[in-house]
Design a protein around this motif. Structure first.
Motif, PDB file in Angstrom:
ATOM      1  N   SER A 179       0.809  -1.235   0.000  1.00 22.58           N
ATOM      2  CA  SER A 179       0.000   0.000   0.000  1.00 22.58           C
ATOM      3  C   SER A 179       0.837   1.279   0.000  1.00 22.58           C
ATOM      4  O   SER A 179       0.353   2.340  -0.422  1.00 22.58           O
ATOM      5  N   GLY A 180       2.041   1.193   0.496  1.00 23.37           N
ATOM      6  CA  GLY A 180       2.842   2.394   0.633  1.00 23.37           C
ATOM      7  C   GLY A 180       2.405   3.274   1.778  1.00 23.37           C
ATOM      8  O   GLY A 180       2.820   4.437   1.864  1.00 23.37           O
ATOM      9  N   SER A 181       1.582   2.741   2.652  1.00 20.18           N
ATOM     10  CA  SER A 181       1.084   3.495   3.809  1.00 20.18           C
ATOM     11  C   SER A 181       1.893   3.099   5.034  1.00 20.18           C
ATOM     12  O   SER A 181       1.852   1.938   5.473  1.00 20.18           O
ATOM     13  N   ILE A 182       2.639   4.056   5.603  1.00 20.84           N
ATOM     14  CA  ILE A 182       3.495   3.792   6.743  1.00 20.84           C
ATOM     15  C   ILE A 182       3.631   5.078   7.541  1.00 20.84           C
ATOM     16  O   ILE A 182       3.651   6.171   6.983  1.00 20.84           O
ATOM     17  N   SER A 183       3.676   4.951   8.862  1.00 22.76           N
ATOM     18  CA  SER A 183       3.797   6.129   9.714  1.00 22.76           C
ATOM     19  C   SER A 183       5.231   6.661   9.666  1.00 22.76           C
ATOM     20  O   SER A 183       6.174   5.928   9.345  1.00 22.76           O
ATOM     21  N   LYS A 184       5.393   7.941   9.986  1.00 20.56           N
ATOM     22  CA  LYS A 184       6.716   8.545   9.983  1.00 20.56           C
ATOM     23  C   LYS A 184       7.617   7.906  11.018  1.00 20.56           C
ATOM     24  O   LYS A 184       8.829   7.800  10.820  1.00 20.56           O
ATOM     25  N   HIS A 185       7.030   7.466  12.145  1.00 20.12           N
ATOM     26  CA  HIS A 185       7.814   6.807  13.194  1.00 20.12           C
ATOM     27  C   HIS A 185       8.423   5.511  12.674  1.00 20.12           C
ATOM     28  O   HIS A 185       9.610   5.217  12.879  1.00 20.12           O
ATOM     29  N   ASN A 186       7.601   4.735  11.958  1.00 23.83           N
ATOM     30  CA  ASN A 186       8.094   3.467  11.413  1.00 23.83           C
ATOM     31  C   ASN A 186       9.041   3.681  10.230  1.00 23.83           C
ATOM     32  O   ASN A 186       9.888   2.840   9.954  1.00 23.83           O
ATOM     33  N   VAL A 187       8.856   4.806   9.535  1.00 27.08           N
ATOM     34  CA  VAL A 187       9.777   5.111   8.448  1.00 27.08           C
ATOM     35  C   VAL A 187      11.197   5.249   8.983  1.00 27.08           C
ATOM     36  O   VAL A 187      12.163   4.738   8.412  1.00 27.08           O
ATOM     37  N   SER A 188      11.347   5.940  10.101  1.00 25.64           N
ATOM     38  CA  SER A 188      12.669   6.112  10.694  1.00 25.64           C
ATOM     39  C   SER A 188      13.270   4.779  11.113  1.00 25.64           C
ATOM     40  O   SER A 188      14.461   4.509  10.896  1.00 25.64           O
ATOM     41  N   LYS A 189      12.435   3.923  11.739  1.00 23.57           N
ATOM     42  CA  LYS A 189      12.909   2.610  12.172  1.00 23.57           C
ATOM     43  C   LYS A 189      13.309   1.744  10.976  1.00 23.57           C
ATOM     44  O   LYS A 189      14.337   1.053  10.990  1.00 23.57           O
ATOM     45  N   LEU A 190      12.472   1.796   9.924  1.00 21.31           N
ATOM     46  CA  LEU A 190      12.770   0.996   8.728  1.00 21.31           C
ATOM     47  C   LEU A 190      14.053   1.477   8.050  1.00 21.31           C
ATOM     48  O   LEU A 190      14.868   0.674   7.588  1.00 21.31           O
ATOM     49  N   ALA A 191      14.233   2.793   7.990  1.00 18.47           N
ATOM     50  CA  ALA A 191      15.444   3.339   7.381  1.00 18.47           C
ATOM     51  C   ALA A 191      16.684   2.908   8.154  1.00 18.47           C
ATOM     52  O   ALA A 191      17.717   2.557   7.562  1.00 18.47           O
ATOM     53  N   GLU A 192      16.586   2.926   9.488  1.00 16.48           N
ATOM     54  CA  GLU A 192      17.722   2.520  10.303  1.00 16.48           C
ATOM     55  C   GLU A 192      18.002   1.036  10.164  1.00 16.48           C
ATOM     56  O   GLU A 192      19.162   0.605  10.092  1.00 16.48           O
ATOM     57  N   ALA A 193      16.934   0.217  10.095  1.00 15.36           N
ATOM     58  CA  ALA A 193      17.091  -1.232  10.008  1.00 15.36           C
ATOM     59  C   ALA A 193      17.672  -1.663   8.656  1.00 15.36           C
ATOM     60  O   ALA A 193      18.409  -2.653   8.567  1.00 15.36           O
ATOM     61  N   THR A 194      17.345  -0.906   7.612  1.00 12.95           N
ATOM     62  CA  THR A 194      17.818  -1.265   6.264  1.00 12.95           C
ATOM     63  C   THR A 194      19.028  -0.444   5.833  1.00 12.95           C
ATOM     64  O   THR A 194      19.491  -0.580   4.692  1.00 12.95           O
ATOM     65  N   SER A 195      19.532   0.446   6.697  1.00 10.94           N
ATOM     66  CA  SER A 195      20.721   1.268   6.426  1.00 10.94           C
ATOM     67  C   SER A 195      20.538   2.143   5.190  1.00 10.94           C
ATOM     68  O   SER A 195      21.411   2.246   4.336  1.00 10.94           O
ATOM     69  N   VAL A 196      19.346   2.798   5.106  1.00 16.83           N
ATOM     70  CA  VAL A 196      19.112   3.749   4.029  1.00 16.83           C
ATOM     71  C   VAL A 196      18.813   5.112   4.630  1.00 16.83           C
ATOM     72  O   VAL A 196      18.654   5.263   5.851  1.00 16.83           O
ATOM     73  N   ASN A 197      18.719   6.101   3.782  1.00 18.92           N
ATOM     74  CA  ASN A 197      18.473   7.460   4.216  1.00 18.92           C
ATOM     75  C   ASN A 197      16.979   7.682   4.433  1.00 18.92           C
ATOM     76  O   ASN A 197      16.157   7.378   3.560  1.00 18.92           O
ATOM     77  N   THR A 198      16.596   8.229   5.583  1.00 16.10           N
ATOM     78  CA  THR A 198      15.175   8.460   5.889  1.00 16.10           C
ATOM     79  C   THR A 198      14.558   9.452   4.916  1.00 16.10           C
ATOM     80  O   THR A 198      13.422   9.250   4.439  1.00 16.10           O
ATOM     81  N   TYR A 199      15.297  10.496   4.605  1.00 15.19           N
ATOM     82  CA  TYR A 199      14.754  11.509   3.688  1.00 15.19           C
ATOM     83  C   TYR A 199      14.533  10.894   2.308  1.00 15.19           C
ATOM     84  O   TYR A 199      13.541  11.165   1.630  1.00 15.19           O
ATOM     85  N   TRP A 200      15.473  10.053   1.887  1.00 14.80           N
ATOM     86  CA  TRP A 200      15.287   9.376   0.590  1.00 14.80           C
ATOM     87  C   TRP A 200      14.089   8.455   0.621  1.00 14.80           C
ATOM     88  O   TRP A 200      13.313   8.380  -0.333  1.00 14.80           O
ATOM     89  N   LEU A 201      13.913   7.727   1.741  1.00 17.10           N
ATOM     90  CA  LEU A 201      12.796   6.797   1.836  1.00 17.10           C
ATOM     91  C   LEU A 201      11.460   7.512   1.740  1.00 17.10           C
ATOM     92  O   LEU A 201      10.506   7.015   1.137  1.00 17.10           O
ATOM     93  N   LEU A 202      11.370   8.726   2.291  1.00 13.65           N
ATOM     94  CA  LEU A 202      10.112   9.486   2.247  1.00 13.65           C
ATOM     95  C   LEU A 202       9.895  10.176   0.899  1.00 13.65           C
ATOM     96  O   LEU A 202       8.773  10.199   0.387  1.00 13.65           O
TER      97      LEU A 202
END
Length: 322
Positions: free
Chosen positions: A78-101
């Motif tokens: 769906s591409g639906s994810i909270s900003k809080h989980n976006v940060s956690k996912l970015a950290e877990a996958t070693s990617v940039n949070t700003y890029w992920l958003l």
């Protein structure tokens, strides 16, 4: 355009609008419910890309974030994810949070950048290595083939040199025997004049023949480039002056005299051969010295080299007086 348009937008206007709004070519041709829906699809793609580029499984990432694995599957769909989980996912996958958003990497200050997929797959790499290995094996086989060919050519070369030496020796021996039947000094002198020399030219090729028939490897064959004339054979007068013929009895005396001079210096026949080479750069083998000292060589040559090395005159070696 407007609330009651009279006609649709043509392709030309559509492409101009896409270019002005920085949208990809053909973006207006697809039906879209809302901008949010399109944005969610792009976010879902980046979530999937971040997870795929990670070196961990989707289950391991879910455990680290603290959500069920099904939740991550829902984010990808769906591409639906909270900003809080976006940060956690970015950290877990070693990617940039700003890029992920946003998908933007140019304005991010985070040291962790967007994932970079490998340029080649594992299979492509192994195929490339396999190709290189086969090329290396081919080179090895070619080297072995060339080495075998070189050995064959060397064997053929030595055989040809032996044949050259045999033809040269046979001619001189037959010529010498024919003149010996007459038994006169003039006959021996005629032999010296007519025998094949040990160094001579055939067209532009310099041939060097050893006196010893057992040293075929020492036959020299050297091409002399841009040679305009063949070196003429020595005349009878020159041959008589440089290498006068000797009687058979004189050959025994000369050989005995050389042996005495050699023993006075405490040299072996091998040592005398080495000394002659160092002193005069004249190649005379130990076998040739042995034949000269024992009188087997009826017409010994290069007595000047013996004299220079043994410290006497050539006249002394020939006649025993100085």
């Amino acid at each position: 355009m407007g609330k009651t348009p009279t006609r649709g937008i043509g392709p030309k206007i559509a492409r101009e609008i896409e270019a002005a709004c920085e949208k990809p070519h053909g973006w207006l041709d697809a039906y879209r419910h809302s901008l949010d829906e399109d944005t969610n699809h792009q976010l879902a793609d980046r979530i999937a890309e971040a997870i795929c580029s990670s070196d961990r499984s989707q289950r391991q990432i879910a455990i680290e974030i603290g959500v069920p694995p099904q939740t991550i599957t829902k984010w990808i769909r769906s591409g639906s994810i909270s900003k809080h989980n976006v940060s956690k996912l970015a950290e877990a996958t070693s990617v940039n949070t700003y890029w992920l958003l946003t998908g933007d990497t140019e304005h991010s200050d985070n040291a962790i950048s967007a994932p970079t997929p490998p340029q080649e797959t594992w299979n492509e790499t192994t195929c490339q290595i396999k190709r290189l290995v086969w090329e290396a094996l081919s080179c090895t086989a070619n080297i072995k083939h060339m080495q075998d060919s070189i050995r064959q050519q060397e064997s053929k070369l030595n055989s040809l040199k032996s044949e050259i030496l045999a033809v040269h020796t046979r001619f001189n021996d037959e010529l010498f025997n024919s003149f010996c039947t007459e038994g006169s000094s003039d006959s021996l002198q005629d032999f010296v004049n007519q025998e094949l020399p040990y160094t001579f030219l055939i067209e532009d090729v310099l041939i060097t023949i050893p006196e010893d028939a057992e040293t075929a490897d020492h036959v020299g064959i050297e091409v002399i480039p841009r040679l305009t004339a063949i070196v003429p054979a020595p005349s009878a007068e020159e041959s008589e002056e440089e290498e006068p013929a000797v009687e058979e009895s004189d050959a025994n005396v000369i050989g005995s005299r050389i042996a005495t001079l050699r023993k006075d210096k405490g040299w072996s026949q091998d040592q005398l051969a080495d000394a002659i080479w160092k002193q005069t750069e004249t190649r005379i083998t130990q076998q040739s010295i042995h034949r000269i000292e024992t009188g087997e060589t009826k017409n010994p040559r290069r007595l000047k080299a013996f004299a220079e090395t043994l410290g006497v005159t050539e006249k002394f070696i020939r006649f025993g007086d100085d």
